[in-house]
Design a protein around this motif. Structure first.
Motif, short mmCIF file in Angstrom:
data_model
loop_
_atom_site.label_atom_id
_atom_site.label_comp_id
_atom_site.label_asym_id
_atom_site.label_seq_id
_atom_site.Cartn_x
_atom_site.Cartn_y
_atom_site.Cartn_z
N SER A 122 45.58 23.18 57.20
CA SER A 122 44.64 24.30 57.28
C SER A 122 45.00 25.18 58.46
O SER A 122 45.50 24.70 59.49
CB SER A 122 43.21 23.78 57.44
OG SER A 122 42.30 24.85 57.63
N SER A 123 44.72 26.47 58.31
CA SER A 123 44.93 27.38 59.43
C SER A 123 43.64 27.55 60.23
O SER A 123 43.61 28.28 61.22
CB SER A 123 45.42 28.73 58.92
OG SER A 123 44.52 29.27 57.97
N GLY A 181 52.86 25.91 56.24
CA GLY A 181 54.23 26.23 56.62
C GLY A 181 54.78 25.34 57.71
O GLY A 181 55.98 25.41 58.01
N GLY A 182 53.95 24.51 58.28
CA GLY A 182 54.37 23.63 59.36
C GLY A 182 54.88 22.29 58.86
O GLY A 182 55.12 22.12 57.66
N SER A 222 57.17 22.59 55.32
CA SER A 222 56.58 23.67 54.51
C SER A 222 55.25 23.26 53.92
O SER A 222 55.00 23.40 52.72
CB SER A 222 57.56 24.08 53.39
OG SER A 222 58.80 24.50 53.92
N LEU A 223 54.41 22.73 54.78
CA LEU A 223 53.12 22.21 54.33
C LEU A 223 52.28 23.28 53.64
O LEU A 223 52.31 24.46 54.01
CB LEU A 223 52.35 21.63 55.52
CG LEU A 223 52.88 20.31 56.08
CD1 LEU A 223 52.23 20.01 57.41
CD2 LEU A 223 52.65 19.18 55.09
N LYS A 224 51.52 22.81 52.66
CA LYS A 224 50.59 23.67 51.92
C LYS A 224 49.19 23.06 51.99
O LYS A 224 49.05 21.84 52.11
CB LYS A 224 51.02 23.78 50.46
CG LYS A 224 52.42 24.31 50.24
CD LYS A 224 52.77 24.28 48.76
CE LYS A 224 54.17 24.83 48.51
NZ LYS A 224 54.52 24.79 47.06
N PRO A 225 48.16 23.88 51.85
CA PRO A 225 46.80 23.32 51.82
C PRO A 225 46.63 22.24 50.76
O PRO A 225 45.87 21.29 50.96
CB PRO A 225 45.93 24.54 51.54
CG PRO A 225 46.68 25.68 52.15
CD PRO A 225 48.14 25.36 51.89
N GLY A 241 50.73 9.15 62.18
CA GLY A 241 51.36 10.47 62.14
C GLY A 241 50.57 11.52 61.40
O GLY A 241 50.97 12.68 61.36
N GLY A 242 49.46 11.13 60.80
CA GLY A 242 48.63 12.13 60.12
C GLY A 242 47.91 13.00 61.12
O GLY A 242 48.00 12.82 62.32
N GLY A 243 47.18 13.95 60.59
CA GLY A 243 46.43 14.87 61.45
C GLY A 243 46.34 16.24 60.82
O GLY A 243 46.47 16.39 59.61
#
Length: 119
Positions: A118-119, A15-16, A84-87, A8-10
């Motif tokens: 990352s964006s 924010g995702g 709410s993912l962050k870098p 499930g990683g990647g």
């Protein structure tokens, strides 16, 4: 022996969300505690979340309110829902189980899954 396989990683967007899974090779019903750790370059390994046989959970302050750990005994799996993912969440995430709380208890690790935010 218990084999643990994470998935499930990647790549996730700031924010995702991502959902990690950890499948065990045998029943997890009696495992005392199942945990997710993460390891990032230049940082100490961090305990992210834990879930106990009775369903109680605890979280690192850095993920409280954003991540949710759960277990499905019928599927021999533990999950980590990451919102709410962050870098700063970028790391290799490892699944860990401890069979009981005795000093001689067995402990097992998965091979890890990379999460990059990352964006």
């Amino acid at each position: 022996q218990v084999q643990l396989v994470e998935s499930g990683g990647g790549l996730g967007q700031p924010g995702g969300s991502l959902r990690l899974s950890c499948a065990a090779s045998r029943s997890i019903r009696t495992f005392a505690v199942m945990k997710w750790y993460r390891s990032a370059p230049g940082k100490q390994r961090e305990l992210v979340a834990a879930i106990y046989t009775d369903g109680n959970t605890n979280y690192a302050p850095s993920v409280t309110g954003r991540f949710t750990i759960s277990r499905d005994n019928a599927k021999n799996s533990v999950y980590l829902q990451m919102n709410s993912l962050k870098p700063d969440d970028t790391a290799v995430y490892y699944c860990n189980v401890r069979t009981d709380f005795r000093p001689t208890a067995s402990e097992y690790w998965g091979q890890g899954t990379q999460v990059t935010v990352s964006s």
